[in-house]
Design a protein around this motif. Structure first.
Motif: not given
Lengths: 472, 447
Positions: A237-241, A454-472
């Motif tokens: 499902g969609v979660l902050p990452v 490739c590089g980046q600082p620690t950062l947060r994305v408000a929501g990305i779809t995570i394709g796992g198997t457990a319900s979020a």
């Protein structure tokens, strides 16, 4: 030690290059170029405590291209004699059908480029020492815990001496040395088998290992495998990452960088076509491609069209400022190349490619970014990914990730994919840390692979779809 | 054309009595045409050739290559490989293939018409492909590239164990990348056709495929997360078989890196599932008379009626596992040593074609393409999670398009949950053939 003593211009004489360029444009054509290369490489692979193989190779040849209007002709040869080069020039010129382009003489002017400074050329290091490096990695991984049941490790080095000569009179050369090492561990536990991977890759000679001990790489790979033994299935499902610094630069390389390559732009096959000056990302987001960044894996003194690399700001504080350019695409637009023309080898045409691509750091405390995330996923390592540049849709594997619960990093997660859309993610970045780190990767495009950083600082994305198997 | 086998023999003559030597020589030419907006964008002629030499001495293996058909340089490569062998760990299983008496299939994979195909005709094919896609639907906004590529390759292998073989084949393909648009919405679709000669290409089908795939996804949205039946399009199944082949490599199995280790004889899938690797079928893109170590190619049964039958082996993996090679050595050209790999995987087709399977499934998701296969599938644990796009299936018919979702399961569960294998076999580039495949109990993640 500098490598200027062994430049490739010794390999093919300037007068020969001039005659070959003349032949390439004999039937007409606007531009001709010779790219010659002498590449030597070695690699060693260790698996299950055995040095399976030590391999060495040599490739030498030249690729010749002729541009006539919008058309490019290309041919290559492993024969660097004048006869071999002339025959490739004739094949490349086959696209100039009209003929009678008139006589064009090119007088080449050698432009000295300051080559990479190399501490220890890998070719001067005894093979036994390189083998020993892998055995040390194996020991270090196994000593990380009894759960480690398999270790494989690989070492590779390459030296590419290149020469570029073109009908604009440019004659330049470069000497590139790269060294890399990777370790993969398999850990066994109640939850089955889990793998951990870590690598080291720099535009450096063998001195890379002075600063980065092989034991650290091995221990990190082992730690990842062991950690995942306790992992639970990733949510669905969609979660902050929250992306740890240096873990997720590849996401911006793939999902944003490719869409900013001028070849995609000029064919209207990018989500960023026609958007210069527009807001394409959250405030505070600045995306840069910079080939001059020291020993990083994507660094180059000159690109594969002979142009010095430079720092290119692509997105500044959320606003799209420019694309990346090679010779061909820049010429179409009447501007200059940004030093992003690269090719895998003399057997390939150059195209627009990234070098080191990264998001600049912001001012937030990385720990606070986590503590201000009630529930989400913390990604400490992203694996490979894929993007559709026309739509910006991407998918990436999480190879080390944890749950964030009540602002705390808690349980490790099994591998799963992240899926999303590049332009969308850029505008959903809602926290940017004040730290920064780079990582290395191999970028594939149109069948050609090149080394990138490739590089980046620690950062947060408000929501990305995570394709796992457990319900979020 | 250069005489590859004589070059291999001359290098082999330098072998000493106390070492095993394999000389692999290859030569190929590829011509590719890319057109854009009715004109040639790129015309490339690529000739590549080289020699790879493997030396095994007292149980140690070394390798070296040179990217040219140059006898002195190839002999240098032998000396370098010999030196490299000194640093390898002694491995009692190391060794070259021994002739095993299996007769190679007689396959004619060479089409002279391809070798003499005129450049103008190559260009004309690429232009016609682009024209058809552009005119195929008013929503086609761009044809990013339209390519015609053809080439031939020939190889020779000579070894100190008495193997001397040559192989050659031709091949060509059309490939087109279309972008469809409707308002702000953009979708892409690919179409291709492969053959051994230009006459075997189906230009019309390639064009129609690209148009259909790009336009039918217009308006796609993220779907609601659900557990459902996924109907895998033929190309998706081929990708899945490719993943499966890694887990059926005897070397990965014996090294404990496959979920199938120790499971021969077990029912790993439903009874409808029969998987073979058959490079002796000339219709397969990966067809060949000999494998990459010079042994005869053969048809290997991997899963029969859901039961795990055997793994694939090259000489080394065979010795490691206490068995023999199944003729399954592959290599990525003269720059690498052989390793175990599938050559021409296919599922035994079932009775229904794709529309019939969709009708039978009733409710589900037709998966048109998947992404993130390398990062999303773990051959050891069997974890499977990839990005997907396609069309929902409602009431036995294709319904609204879907994008930006993932589908997840484990390889183990998927094999046990196959509900239909299609009858619609498609020969594709790569080492696997396509066929529609329906699998239930798949977790789709969306919104």
């Amino acid at each position: 030690m500098t490598l200027t003593d062994s430049s490739l211009t010794d390999l093919v004489e300037a007068q020969v290059l001039e005659r070959v360029l003349h032949e390439a444009l004999r039937r007409g054509g606007d531009f001709a170029e010779i790219f010659a290369e002498d590449r030597s490489s070695s690699s060693i692979f260790l698996d299950d405590r055995k040095v399976e193989e030590l391999s060495t190779g040599r490739d030498r040849g030249a690729g010749i291209r002729v541009i006539v209007g919008e058309t490019t002709g290309f041919a290559h040869t492993a024969d660097l004699s004048e006869k071999g080069l002339l025959s490739a020039a004739e094949a490349a010129a086959a696209v100039a059908r009209e003929g009678g382009g008139g006589v064009r003489k090119t007088a080449l002017l050698r432009q000295a480029s300051e080559h990479q400074q190399v501490g220890t050329l890998p070719s001067t290091v005894p093979k036994s020492a390189k083998v020993d490096l892998l055995l040390r990695a194996d020991d270090a991984s196994r000593s990380a815990g009894g759960a480690i049941v398999q270790v494989s490790a690989g070492y590779g080095d390459s030296r590419r001496r290149i020469l570029v000569a073109n009908s604009d009179g440019l004659l330049t050369d470069d000497d590139r040395v790269r060294t890399r090492l990777f370790v993969t561990c398999v850990a066994s536990g109640d939850g089955g088998l889990q793998t951990g991977f870590h690598s080291l890759a720099y535009t450096l000679g063998y001195e890379m290992f002075d600063e980065h001990p092989v034991e650290e790489v091995a221990a990190e790979a082992a730690r990842r495998a062991i950690t995942k033994l306790q992992a639970r299935p990733a949510p669905s499902g969609v979660l902050p990452v929250v992306l740890k610094s240096g873990s997720g630069g590849i996401l911006f390389h793939e999902a944003c960088g490719h869409g900013l390559e001028a070849d995609h732009i000029l064919k209207d096959s990018s989500a960023y076509t026609g958007r210069i000056g527009q807001v394409v990302a959250s405030p505070g987001v600045t995306l840069v491609d910079d080939g001059t960044l020291g020993p990083n894996w994507g660094s180059l003194v000159i690109d594969d069209e002979g142009r010095p690399t430079q720092r290119n700001v692509l997105i500044r504080d959320g606003v799209l400022t420019d694309y990346m350019w090679d010779y061909l695409r820049a010429r179409k637009e009447g501007r200059t190349s940004s030093g992003n023309g690269r090719r895998q080898s003399y057997q390939d045409l150059p195209m627009v490619r990234m070098t080191n691509t990264f998001l600049l750091a912001g001012d937030e405390d990385p720990d606070e970014i986590v503590s201000q995330t009630p529930n989400g996923v913390y990604v400490a390592q992203l694996g490979g990914g894929q993007v559709n540049t026309a739509t910006g849709d991407f998918v990436f594997g999480m190879t080390e990730a944890y749950l964030i619960e009540n602002g705390q990093i808690t349980e490790p997660l099994r591998n799963a994919n992240l899926i999303g859309n590049g332009p969308d993610v850029l505008s959903k970045i809602d926290a940017i840390g004040n730290d920064f780190d780079m990582s290395s990767g191999t970028c594939g495009k149109d069948g050609q692979s090149v080394s990138v950083g490739c590089g980046q600082p620690t950062l947060r994305v408000a929501g990305i779809t995570i394709g796992g198997t457990a319900s979020a | 054309m250069p005489d590859l086998l004589s070059l291999a023999r001359r290098v082999l003559e330098q072998a000493t009595a106390d070492e095993e030597v394999e000389v692999y020589v290859s030569h190929g030419r590829e011509t590719s045409v890319r057109v854009f907006e009715g004109a040639i964008e790129q015309l490339e002629t690529a000739e590549s050739a080289g020699v790879g030499v493997r030396v095994i001495s007292a149980g140690r293996q070394g390798f070296s290559y040179v990217g040219a058909l140059d006898e002195p340089a190839a002999k240098e490569a032998l000396i370098e490989a010999r030196d490299n062998a000194r640093f390898a760990t002694v491995d009692e299983h190391a060794g070259l293939a021994s002739p095993d008496g299996v007769e190679p299939p007689v396959l004619d994979l060479w089409r002279e018409e391809l070798v003499s195909f005129p450049t103008d005709d190559r260009v004309a094919l690429a232009l016609e492909l682009e024209r058809r896609v552009r005119s195929g639907d008013s929503r086609i906004r761009q044809v990013v590239s339209s390519d015609y590529v053809d080439g031939f390759g020939e190889t020779a292998i000579a070894t100190s164990r008495g193997i001397e073989v040559t192989d050659r084949q031709t091949g060509c393909y059309l490939f087109v990348h279309a972008v469809a648009g409707d308002g702000d919405d953009t979708q892409t679709g690919f179409g291709y056709s492969v053959g051994r000669a230009p006459g075997e290409l189906d230009l019309e089908a390639a064009a129609a495929d690209a148009v259909d795939r790009a336009t039918r996804l217009l308006g796609a949205r993220k779907a609601r997360s659900a557990k459902l039946t996924a109907v895998l399009d033929r190309r998706v199944t081929a990708t899945l078989l490719g993943i499966l082949s890694g887990t059926l490599s005897g070397e990965e199995v014996v090294k404990g890196r496959s979920l199938f280790a120790g499971r021969i004889g077990e029912q790993v899938g439903v009874g409808e599932l029969t998987l073979i690797d058959d490079p002796t079928n000339p219709l397969a893109y990966g067809a060949s008379q000999h494998d990459a170590e010079g042994l005869a190619c053969r048809c290997n049964s991997l899963i029969a009626g859901g039961e795990l039958k055997s793994f694939l082996y090259d000489t080394y993996a065979g010795r490691l596992a206490g068995t023999t090679s199944t003729g399954s050595a592959v290599r990525g050209g003269f720059r690498t040593t052989p390793s175990v790999g599938a050559q021409a995987l296919s599922l035994q087709p079932g009775k229904l074609d794709q529309p019939e399977i969709i009708a039978a499934v009733g409710e589900g998701f037709l998966v048109q393409s998947i992404t993130g296969v390398h990062s999303g599938v773990n051959p050891v644990s069997g974890d499977f999670s990839v990005g997907a796009e396609g069309l929902m299936i409602r009431g036995g018919e294709l319904a609204e398009p879907v994008r930006e979702v993932t589908i997840a399961s484990t390889i183990q569960r998927m094999l046990q949950h196959v509900v239909a294998v299609g009858s619609d076999v498609e020969w594709l580039p790569g080492a696997a053939t396509g066929v529609t495949l329906a699998i239930d109990e798949i977790a789709m993640s969306g919104s």
